[in-house]
Design an enzyme around this catalytic site. Structure first.
Site, mmCIF file in Angstrom:
data_model
loop_
_atom_site.group_PDB
_atom_site.id
_atom_site.type_symbol
_atom_site.label_atom_id
_atom_site.label_comp_id
_atom_site.label_asym_id
_atom_site.label_seq_id
_atom_site.Cartn_x
_atom_site.Cartn_y
_atom_site.Cartn_z
ATOM 1 N N CYS B 186 39.366 39.785 23.485
ATOM 2 C CA CYS B 186 40.686 39.679 22.849
ATOM 3 C C CYS B 186 40.647 39.006 21.475
ATOM 4 O O CYS B 186 41.622 39.069 20.744
ATOM 5 C CB CYS B 186 41.690 39.003 23.786
ATOM 6 N N ARG B 187 39.536 38.365 21.099
ATOM 7 C CA ARG B 187 39.453 37.769 19.763
ATOM 8 C C ARG B 187 38.533 38.552 18.822
ATOM 9 O O ARG B 187 38.306 38.166 17.686
ATOM 10 C CB ARG B 187 38.935 36.335 19.841
#
Lengths: 275, 256
Positions: B186-187
């Site tokens: 997600c990053r």
């Protein structure tokens, strides 16, 4: 619409009568009685089986106890799938109560994820919500939420508090009216005929011509073999939360109302009963 | 690709380029097609030598606990890590298993050998690659999450552990249905953005998958071979240019 709100409640409060029995190979000091529970469909096994563990530990010696895991008819049950999905996929057409075998040794670590504490379940659950929001809103809604909002979603699920959960979850269900739905529908299709655990791809709720996509459209694209062709006998059931929704149901509506708390629409394709 | 993500078509193109090169130098990557679909993933198996006291768990601790976080005494040194990299990148033999022999040539008794299996998959949700891996001893015992944390270099460990969702966790392999570890994607978009911007400013072509791998791979013992990074057609930049700013940003979790 009042009717649609009722659907959310019905989904949330769905229960499965279950009978837990101890694996006969476990070493016990005396015979273990089976243990009966009503399992919430939308929850996860580690969150609702504390009592089961306590019950069986009473007849076992500590040194014979390793990480607890569950199995149904020889298949290890994946705790990171919602309980309702496990039941629909593995046990839909078997007799109730659902029979689950409890193990305390020989953890199948190729097939199952370890779950030492409920914080693992929380991490998994929040990770699914994040992924769903990446699909629905490019992560904008979940990223705008505060830590306490995330906690509210988790605590709502963990403590079976419908109102607490939905007060926050409704934000994840919003979309611009002019777009007619989410960016993509977060879904997973489980098939007994497939080696891979599930199908998950990009699919929009509205066609390029502006028509709402239906469950039929999704299946036609993702797993056409699951659909019954004209003049053919029905081979598969398409099950969500234990029911077979009409295939012409708009996908956006299904996503908003029949998704699990993890915000994914879990669709099980199982063989139709032959009798 | 301009905003830190990559579409599936481009992902596959990058993988093909990486494979072409890997086949040339015997880097050990292969493409595993998923039956009954056009999807697939890159796979590489590697033998890694880890100090014996680190690979066999002596005590069980929570990976996030303070005692674990600052327990550096048994960790692999930078020097040992470099030896491992050189050994694998110097080898031009096409057979991955043979090539790995060079990595595990440490004196008996001082270290033990672990088998790591790395998979690069595409996440259509995050529109980024995702690194899955699993590890086992040569006797076939799977490594637990605690064991895996022990093999992570301390520089990366702090950064990984300070953000629970970015950390290494167990996850089901979306194609195999088996338990793997993975680095949460997600990053990824966030840390790829400045990298791609930098390349664009310098009018350089970037192989998204290779650049991404040079960031996330080393955290879990997967060094991208220098040969691979030097290859103009794959990545027209020198390894030094690519790696210095990235490593810097990885070690500062707040800016990630």
């Amino acid at each position: 619409m009042a009717d649609d709100k009722d659907v959310l409640r019905d989904v949330w409060f769905g229960r499965i009568p279950t009978c837990f029995t101890l694996n006969p190979d476990e070493v016990t000091e005396r015979e273990a009685e089976p243990y009966y529970l009503l399992l919430p469909r939308v929850s996860y096994l580690p969150l609702v089986t504390d009592k089961v563990k306590k019950h069986f530990l009473k007849v076992m010696r500590t040194e014979d106890v390793e990480e607890m895991w569950f199995e149904h008819e020889g298949t290890p049950l994946k705790w990171h799938y919602p309980i309702g999905v496990l039941f629909d996929f593995h046990a839909s057409n078997t007799v109730l109560p659902w029979s689950i075998t409890v193990h305390f040794k020989n953890f199948p670590d190729v097939d199952l994820l370890h779950c030492p504490t409920n914080s693992m379940v929380e991490a998994h659950f929040m990770s699914s919500i994040k992924e769903a929001d990446a699909l629905k809103h490019k992560s904008q809604v979940v990223n705008d939420m505060q830590k306490k909002d995330h906690k509210q979603l988790w605590m709502g699920l963990q403590n079976d508090k419908f109102d607490q959960f939905w007060a926050m979850n409704r934000k994840l269900m919003e979309y611009p009216t002019e777009e007619g739905g989410f960016r993509y529908i977060p879904f997973r299709i489980y098939q007994t005929t497939n080696d891979r655990p599930f199908i998950q791809r990009l699919f929009r709720p509205v066609s390029t011509e502006g028509n709402p996509h239906t469950l039929f459209d999704l299946l036609k694209e993702m797993c056409p073999d699951a659909l019954t062709k004209d003049g053919e006998e029905k081979r598969f059931q398409v099950v969500i939360h234990g029911i077979e929704p009409l295939l012409e149901t708009p996908l956006q509506w299904l996503s908003e109302h029949l998704s699990h708390p993890d915000n994914f629409l879990h669709i099980c394709i199982i063989p139709a009963p032959t009798d | 690709m301009s905003c830190g993500v990559v579409d599936e078509e481009e992902f596959c193109r990058c993988c093909r380029l990486l494979l072409q090169h890997s086949n040339g130098v015997g880097d050990g990557w292969s493409w595993e097609a998923v039956r009954g679909s056009d999807e697939g993933y890159l796979k590489k198996t590697l033998l890694r030598s880890v100090p014996a006291e680190r690979s066999v768990p002596q005590k069980h601790k929570e990976p996030g606990s303070d005692s674990e976080k600052f327990d550096y005494c048994h960790l692999q040194t930078e020097e040992q890590e470099k030896q491992g990299v050189d050994a694998s990148s110097d080898s031009l033999r096409p057979d991955a298993e043979e090539e790995d022999d060079g990595v595990c040539g440490a004196p008996a008794g001082s270290s033990s050998v672990l088998q790591f299996e790395y998979h690069i998959l595409y996440s259509c949700s995050y529109r980024t690659p995702v690194l899955y891996f699993r590890a086992s001893t040569l006797e076939g015992r799977s490594l637990t999450l605690e064991d895996v944390w022990r093999t992570v270099h301390p520089n990366y460990r702090l950064g990984l552990q300070s953000r629970p969702l970015d950390a290494i966790t167990q996850q089901e392999h979306p194609f195999l249905g088996q338990a793997f570890f993975y680095l949460h994607p997600c990053r990824t978009e966030e840390f790829m953005k400045p990298l791609l911007q930098m390349a664009r400013d310098q009018n350089r072509q970037v192989n998204y998958v290779l650049s991404w791998l040079s960031v996330v791979g080393p955290m879990v013992g997967l060094e991208v071979s220098l040969e691979c990074l030097k290859q103009q057609q794959l990545h027209p930049t020198t390894p030094q240019q690519l790696r210095v700013p990235l490593r810097g940003s990885i070690q500062q979790p707040k800016t990630l």
